[in-house]
Scaffold this active site. Sequence first.
Site, PDB file in Angstrom:
ATOM      1  N   CYS A 151       0.244   4.815   6.279  1.00 40.92           N
ATOM      2  CA  CYS A 151      -0.269   5.144   7.613  1.00 40.92           C
ATOM      3  C   CYS A 151       0.773   4.683   8.639  1.00 40.92           C
ATOM      4  CB  CYS A 151      -1.620   4.484   7.854  1.00 40.92           C
ATOM      5  SG  CYS A 151      -2.857   5.042   6.659  1.00 40.92           S
TER       6      CYS A 151
ATOM      7  N   CYS B 131      -5.932  -7.107  12.044  1.00 34.04           N
ATOM      8  CA  CYS B 131      -5.913  -5.892  11.226  1.00 34.04           C
ATOM      9  C   CYS B 131      -4.547  -5.239  11.274  1.00 34.04           C
ATOM     10  CB  CYS B 131      -6.867  -4.846  11.784  1.00 34.04           C
ATOM     11  SG  CYS B 131      -8.543  -5.307  11.699  1.00 34.04           S
TER      12      CYS B 131
ATOM     13  N   CYS C 283       0.862  -1.187   0.000  1.00 33.76           N
ATOM     14  CA  CYS C 283       0.000   0.000   0.000  1.00 33.76           C
ATOM     15  C   CYS C 283       0.895   1.232   0.000  1.00 33.76           C
ATOM     16  CB  CYS C 283      -0.910   0.025   1.227  1.00 33.76           C
ATOM     17  SG  CYS C 283      -2.032   1.448   1.243  1.00 33.76           S
TER      18      CYS C 283
HETATM   19  N1  SAH Z   1      -6.556   0.512   3.442  1.00 33.58           N
HETATM   20  C1  SAH Z   1      -7.835   0.406   4.014  1.00 33.58           C
HETATM   21  C2  SAH Z   1      -8.225  -1.006   4.411  1.00 33.58           C
HETATM   22  C3  SAH Z   1      -7.188  -1.912   5.002  1.00 33.58           C
HETATM   23  S1  SAH Z   1      -6.730  -1.789   6.666  1.00 33.58           S
HETATM   24  C4  SAH Z   1      -7.977   1.325   5.200  1.00 33.58           C
HETATM   25  O1  SAH Z   1      -6.974   1.850   5.652  1.00 33.58           O
HETATM   26  O2  SAH Z   1      -9.110   1.537   5.637  1.00 33.58           O
HETATM   27  C5  SAH Z   1      -8.152  -2.248   7.670  1.00 33.58           C
HETATM   28  C6  SAH Z   1      -8.182  -1.481   8.994  1.00 33.58           C
HETATM   29  O3  SAH Z   1      -7.088  -1.871   9.855  1.00 33.58           O
HETATM   30  C7  SAH Z   1      -8.035   0.012   8.796  1.00 33.58           C
HETATM   31  O4  SAH Z   1      -8.924   0.721   9.609  1.00 33.58           O
HETATM   32  C8  SAH Z   1      -6.617   0.236   9.242  1.00 33.58           C
HETATM   33  O5  SAH Z   1      -6.374   1.566   9.599  1.00 33.58           O
HETATM   34  C9  SAH Z   1      -6.500  -0.716  10.402  1.00 33.58           C
HETATM   35  N2  SAH Z   1      -5.118  -0.997  10.819  1.00 33.58           N
HETATM   36  C10 SAH Z   1      -3.989  -0.845  10.096  1.00 33.58           C
HETATM   37  N3  SAH Z   1      -2.916  -1.186  10.844  1.00 33.58           N
HETATM   38  C11 SAH Z   1      -3.376  -1.567  12.053  1.00 33.58           C
HETATM   39  C12 SAH Z   1      -2.765  -2.066  13.244  1.00 33.58           C
HETATM   40  N4  SAH Z   1      -1.457  -2.260  13.303  1.00 33.58           N
HETATM   41  N5  SAH Z   1      -3.560  -2.361  14.288  1.00 33.58           N
HETATM   42  C13 SAH Z   1      -4.893  -2.206  14.206  1.00 33.58           C
HETATM   43  N6  SAH Z   1      -5.536  -1.762  13.112  1.00 33.58           N
HETATM   44  C14 SAH Z   1      -4.785  -1.440  12.046  1.00 33.58           C
HETATM   45 FE1  SF4 Z   2      -2.775   1.458   3.405  1.00 34.51          FE
HETATM   46 FE2  SF4 Z   2      -3.161   3.002   5.550  1.00 34.51          FE
HETATM   47 FE3  SF4 Z   2      -4.945   1.086   4.959  1.00 34.51          FE
HETATM   48 FE4  SF4 Z   2      -2.484   0.438   5.839  1.00 34.51          FE
HETATM   49  S1  SF4 Z   2      -4.081   1.518   6.991  1.00 34.51           S
HETATM   50  S2  SF4 Z   2      -3.569  -0.501   4.145  1.00 34.51           S
HETATM   51  S3  SF4 Z   2      -1.226   2.071   4.896  1.00 34.51           S
HETATM   52  S4  SF4 Z   2      -4.433   2.927   3.727  1.00 34.51           S
END
Ligand code: SAH
Ligand code: SF4
Length: 394
Positions: free
Chosen positions: A138, A364, A134
């Site tokens: 984030c 997640c 991705c």
């Molecule tokens: N890219 C999309 C969907 C994939 S991530 C998005 O960001 O919405 C699915 C969810 O898991 C998102 O809300 C994301 O922010 C969250 N997420 C990512 N890394 C995480 C982590 N280390 N612990 C908990 N949630 C996390």
């Molecule tokens: Fe991509 Fe952010 Fe979703 Fe992770 S949480 S998959 S970096 S958009």
Amino acid sequence: MTEASVHEPTEPTRAAASGARVNLFGLDREAMAAFFRSHGESAFRAKQVMQWIYARGVTDFAAMTDLSKKLRDRLPTIAEIRPPTKIREQASADGTRKWLLAVTEDLDPDNAIEAVYIPEPDRATLCISSQIGCALDCSFCATGKQGLNRNLTTAEIIGQVWMSEHDLRAEGRVHGDRALSNIVFMGMGEPLANYRAVVPAIRILLDDYGFGLSKRRVTVSTSGMVPFMDRLREEVDVALAVSLHAPTDALRDELVPINRKYPLAELMGACDRYVAGKERRAHVVYEYVLLAGVNDTPAHAKSLAALLRDRPAKVNLIPFNPFEGSGYERPAEDRIRAFQDTLHGKGVRTTVRRTRGDDIDAACGQLVGRVASRQKRHFRDVPIRVESKRANPA
Ligand code: SAH
Ligand code: SF4
């Protein structure tokens, strides 16, 4: 309005250009009908073939006995039905399963994605990937740390669902006539950054001749790609989850860098437009990862409640799932409960996502697959182009 950022050929055109066979997992009903028409066949073949693939789980054209013998013989020369290849399967103590899958286009074991099956008493959810890596970076996400290798094709997205449904059915893990009741685009990748492939995949998930899922049981999760949220609203009807994670721009800029391009006021406007005019119960699910000492104080909870006041919203709190070198920690249980209580006290419906499959790194934000390409790109390198809407060229 908007158009996908990367002008990649759609599957039938790519296949035709290269002389390769079309992977039928990549075609929604309309595209499948066009495919048959282009080969001098009736559009009705699309319904027949989709029933074989999705209702009966058949990938061998020779077994599709309601097609003419001539067509059955011809199809393997122009088309294929190829699911991703399993590299590894892991089962968690809680029943969660994670598959590492080589994608169909290049079958490169160094480029693999992950899909996660989460059984619960009243539902069975598959969490699917939409990209290899991705670009959006984030700060708390393991996938984001990898950068982007490439978008998945529709066939590679649908292949994850078909493969999982097929395996689970073979084990007798079915409720009614299906193994999976819910699909969430919450695996690797940002689905709206791969809009062009994701929309036909959603159509196949919702189609009665495809997986036949109800629109409330297919959820797209986005970090907030505003123009594509508006397009999604126009083109398909699915549930939307928005990764909010912070109630102020200053904090969200830091945690979710796409916020610098589409700040909160724009994001919340897009969320409001998404549900406007839909059925009475329609709402947006706001995901909020809880990071100890970063966004989990009572003041953050109050400010989040204020942001969501008068909006059709549910909050889904996700206690941070750790990975090596992340630099973040999960808050203590009492802190998570206090955050939820504050939101409840302000009238915001709030659930806490129970961690599933963390013994196999399937929770997640822990999905990393294998992203080994040197083409990896990050947010700042990937232009998000907004152009006028075109008819779907499939
Ligand atoms: N890219 C999309 C969907 C994939 S991530 C998005 O960001 O919405 C699915 C969810 O898991 C998102 O809300 C994301 O922010 C969250 N997420 C990512 N890394 C995480 C982590 N280390 N612990 C908990 N949630 C996390
Ligand atoms: Fe991509 Fe952010 Fe979703 Fe992770 S949480 S998959 S970096 S958009």
